[in-house]
Design an enzyme around this catalytic site. Structure first.
Site, PDB file in Angstrom:
ATOM      1  N   SER A  27       0.830  -1.212   0.000  1.00  0.00           N
ATOM      2  CA  SER A  27       0.000   0.000   0.000  1.00  0.00           C
ATOM      3  C   SER A  27       0.864   1.260   0.000  1.00  0.00           C
ATOM      4  O   SER A  27       0.587   2.232  -0.707  1.00  0.00           O
ATOM      5  CB  SER A  27      -0.900   0.028   1.243  1.00  0.00           C
ATOM      6  OG  SER A  27      -1.840  -1.008   1.196  1.00  0.00           O
ATOM      7  N   SER A 169     -13.367   2.330   1.728  1.00  0.00           N
ATOM      8  CA  SER A 169     -12.246   1.845   0.920  1.00  0.00           C
ATOM      9  C   SER A 169     -11.108   2.845   0.962  1.00  0.00           C
ATOM     10  O   SER A 169     -11.268   4.018   0.625  1.00  0.00           O
ATOM     11  CB  SER A 169     -12.701   1.650  -0.529  1.00  0.00           C
ATOM     12  OG  SER A 169     -11.591   1.637  -1.394  1.00  0.00           O
ATOM     13  N   GLN A 171      -8.549   2.716  -0.939  1.00  0.00           N
ATOM     14  CA  GLN A 171      -8.159   3.038  -2.321  1.00  0.00           C
ATOM     15  C   GLN A 171      -8.995   4.198  -2.836  1.00  0.00           C
ATOM     16  O   GLN A 171      -8.475   5.118  -3.483  1.00  0.00           O
ATOM     17  CB  GLN A 171      -8.350   1.814  -3.215  1.00  0.00           C
ATOM     18  CG  GLN A 171      -7.368   0.701  -2.904  1.00  0.00           C
ATOM     19  CD  GLN A 171      -7.647  -0.566  -3.696  1.00  0.00           C
ATOM     20  OE1 GLN A 171      -8.629  -0.653  -4.426  1.00  0.00           O
ATOM     21  NE2 GLN A 171      -6.779  -1.543  -3.545  1.00  0.00           N
ATOM     22  N   ASP A 317      -7.390  -8.061   3.929  1.00  0.00           N
ATOM     23  CA  ASP A 317      -6.380  -8.773   3.127  1.00  0.00           C
ATOM     24  C   ASP A 317      -5.829 -10.003   3.842  1.00  0.00           C
ATOM     25  O   ASP A 317      -5.200 -10.863   3.219  1.00  0.00           O
ATOM     26  CB  ASP A 317      -5.214  -7.837   2.784  1.00  0.00           C
ATOM     27  CG  ASP A 317      -5.636  -6.746   1.812  1.00  0.00           C
ATOM     28  OD1 ASP A 317      -6.673  -6.911   1.131  1.00  0.00           O
ATOM     29  OD2 ASP A 317      -4.937  -5.719   1.734  1.00  0.00           O
TER      30      ASP A 317
HETATM   31  C1  S3P Z   1      -5.661  -1.143  -0.163  1.00  0.00           C
HETATM   32  C2  S3P Z   1      -6.936  -1.121   0.360  1.00  0.00           C
HETATM   33  C3  S3P Z   1      -7.778  -2.305   0.436  1.00  0.00           C
HETATM   34  C4  S3P Z   1      -6.954  -3.584   0.312  1.00  0.00           C
HETATM   35  C5  S3P Z   1      -5.996  -3.525  -0.835  1.00  0.00           C
HETATM   36  C6  S3P Z   1      -5.033  -2.363  -0.662  1.00  0.00           C
HETATM   37  C7  S3P Z   1      -4.917   0.119  -0.231  1.00  0.00           C
HETATM   38  O1  S3P Z   1      -8.727  -2.288  -0.605  1.00  0.00           O
HETATM   39  O2  S3P Z   1      -7.802  -4.702   0.177  1.00  0.00           O
HETATM   40  O3  S3P Z   1      -5.244  -4.732  -0.913  1.00  0.00           O
HETATM   41  O4  S3P Z   1      -3.687   0.094  -0.464  1.00  0.00           O
HETATM   42  O5  S3P Z   1      -5.530   1.163  -0.042  1.00  0.00           O
HETATM   43  P1  S3P Z   1     -10.045  -1.392  -0.539  1.00  0.00           P
HETATM   44  O6  S3P Z   1      -9.678   0.025  -0.660  1.00  0.00           O
HETATM   45  O7  S3P Z   1     -10.854  -1.881  -1.709  1.00  0.00           O
HETATM   46  O8  S3P Z   1     -10.689  -1.710   0.777  1.00  0.00           O
END
Ligand code: S3P
Length: 431
Positions: A27, A169, A171, A317
């Protein structure tokens, strides 16, 4: 463990012991690469993730005009001071949802058109969650039917919005905050469940001001970013595989150095402790706003328990590996509120249940989770990663306590986040 390219054979182990350091957190690596590309100056990153996902991000930023060199796990990125240029070809995001969703935020703010595509798995994943708010900010975005990739983004002229995420989320939050850098006025993103905050922390590390008011993260447009020099902390989601391996063997001993301990990610450690694993923190420091430490781990009783609500979101995760080893717990594991697991690199609820059943266990699939009774045995079998890195690694760990050997097909999927996984595991296993 033997490797014929894509099938790995895992034999039962007697114990797990050793000291390890993990490649940089996925991340954080994505975010530092994207912000380093936008920043003014040269960003130096040590211990950049070795996963193919983070290489997809690097490939995309190069196509957008930010040059970099890689020496081992050190990446030197020559930032383009906010002046990305249109890529000559569509941007290949590979298997990486993080690349597509977060880069879309940046591209929504650029005065040119970009196209983003991914592999077969990424092409099935939902993008409406970023398309809708980025359109509200003023970007023009086309997608495949149902908000799926590929995406075509005509960026520029964004205005800040106040957005409450319907699906919590990190992301999406990062994508909107990155877009907010290029928007007029303030962009506010609120979350009902606390998600990982690496986007906010990374933006601050690169010199931007990001405020937090209650459940909202707030950024003002027009801020400039400045290069940083950083060592990326070891990926705690990769550490989860070894923590669960240790949990399988009472008396096992592990030391993990340079481990990411950010509180929005370290809930994993609290949950593992509550389930019976012995974990002590030996040292801890802050680097560019992220907590990093050394932990000592000892296998004890493995009780199991229930994951629901915010815990499920925080451990999203790590659930594949927690579920894969759940048959060996005393009380079993119940996962609730995990609908998002169905739209990850594979449908992880279905994948875990199918592989556990292939290994002879009882595993009940619910719409948004799993119920796996404890006190079960697994027998060695043939299982399939479905091309999903976390499923491949999760079942390699479960196989350490199975009776007989386990063949993991498409185990090469591990390269997506952690290419060295099988050799690292082998180095810790006592047969
Ligand atoms: C992540 C957020 C999570 C996670 C992904 C990485 C990130 O997803 O499952 O492996 O780096 O922000 P979501 O934002 O869909 O929850």
């Amino acid at each position: 463990m033997m490797n014929d390219n894509s099938t790995v054979v895992v034999r039962p182990a007697r114990n797990i012991a050793g000291t390890l350091q993990l490649p940089g957190d996925k991340s954080i690596s994505h975010r530092y690469a994207m912000l380093g590309a936008l920043a003014e100056g040269t960003t130096r990153l040590e211990n950049y993730s070795t996963g193919a996902d983070c290489a997809s991000t690097l490939g995309c930023v190069k196509a957008l005009g930010a040059n970099w060199e890689r020496t081992g796990n050190q990446i030197v990125i020559h930032g383009c001071a906010g002046n990305l240029r249109a890529a000559a070809v569509p941007l290949d995001c590979g298997n990486s949802g993080s690349t597509m969703r977060m880069l879309s935020g940046i591209l929504a703010g650029q005065d040119f058109t970009s196209e983003l595509f991914g592999d077969e798995s990424l092409s099935r994943r939902p993008m409406a969650r970023i398309i809708k708010p980025l359109q509200e900010m003023g970007a023009r975005i086309n997608s495949s039917e149902g908000g799926k990739p590929p995406l075509r983004i005509q960026g520029g002229n964004l205005k800040g919005i106040s957005y409450s995420m319907p699906v919590p989320s990190a992301q999406v939050k990062s994508s909107l905050l990155f877009a907010g850098l290029f928007a007029e006025g303030e962009t506010r993103v609120s979350e009902s469940v606390r998600t990982r905050d690496h986007g906010e922390i990374a933006l601050r590390a690169f010199g931007a001001e990001v405020k937090r008011e209650g459940t909202e993260a707030i950024i003002s447009g027009g801020q400039k970013l400045h290069a940083i020099e950083a060592t990326i902390p070891g990926d705690i989601s990769s550490a989860a595989f070894f923590l669960c391996a240790a949990a399988l063997f009472p008396g096992s001993q592990l030391v993990i150095r340079n481990l990411l301990m950010n509180p929005t990610r370290a809930r994993l450690l609290d949950v593992l402790i509550s389930m019976g694993l012995g974990i002590t923190v030996q040292e801890m420091e802050e680097r560019h706003g992220e907590l990093v430490g050394t932990i000592q781990v000892e296998g004890r009783k493995w009780k199991g328990g229930t994951l629901a609500g915010g815990d499920t979101a925080a451990l999203i995760d790590e659930i594949p590996v927690l579920a894969a080893v759940a048959p060996f717990t005393e009380e079993g594991l119940e996962v609730r509120d995990g609908r998002e697991l169905r739209v990850k690199e594979s449908d992880r609820i279905a994948a875990v249940a199918a592989n556990l059943r292939a290994m002879g266990a009882v595993a009940e699939e619910t719409e948004d989770g799993l119920k796996i009774p404890g006190g079960q045995k697994l027998r060695g079998a043939e299982v399939d990663s479905l091309g999903d890195h976390r499923i491949a690694m999760a079942f390699a760990v479960a196989a350490l306590r199975a009776e007989g050997e386990t063949k993991i097909h498409r185990a090469d999927a591990a390269v997506i986040s952690f290419g060295e996984f099988f050799t690292t595991l082998q180095g810790l296993v006592e047969n």
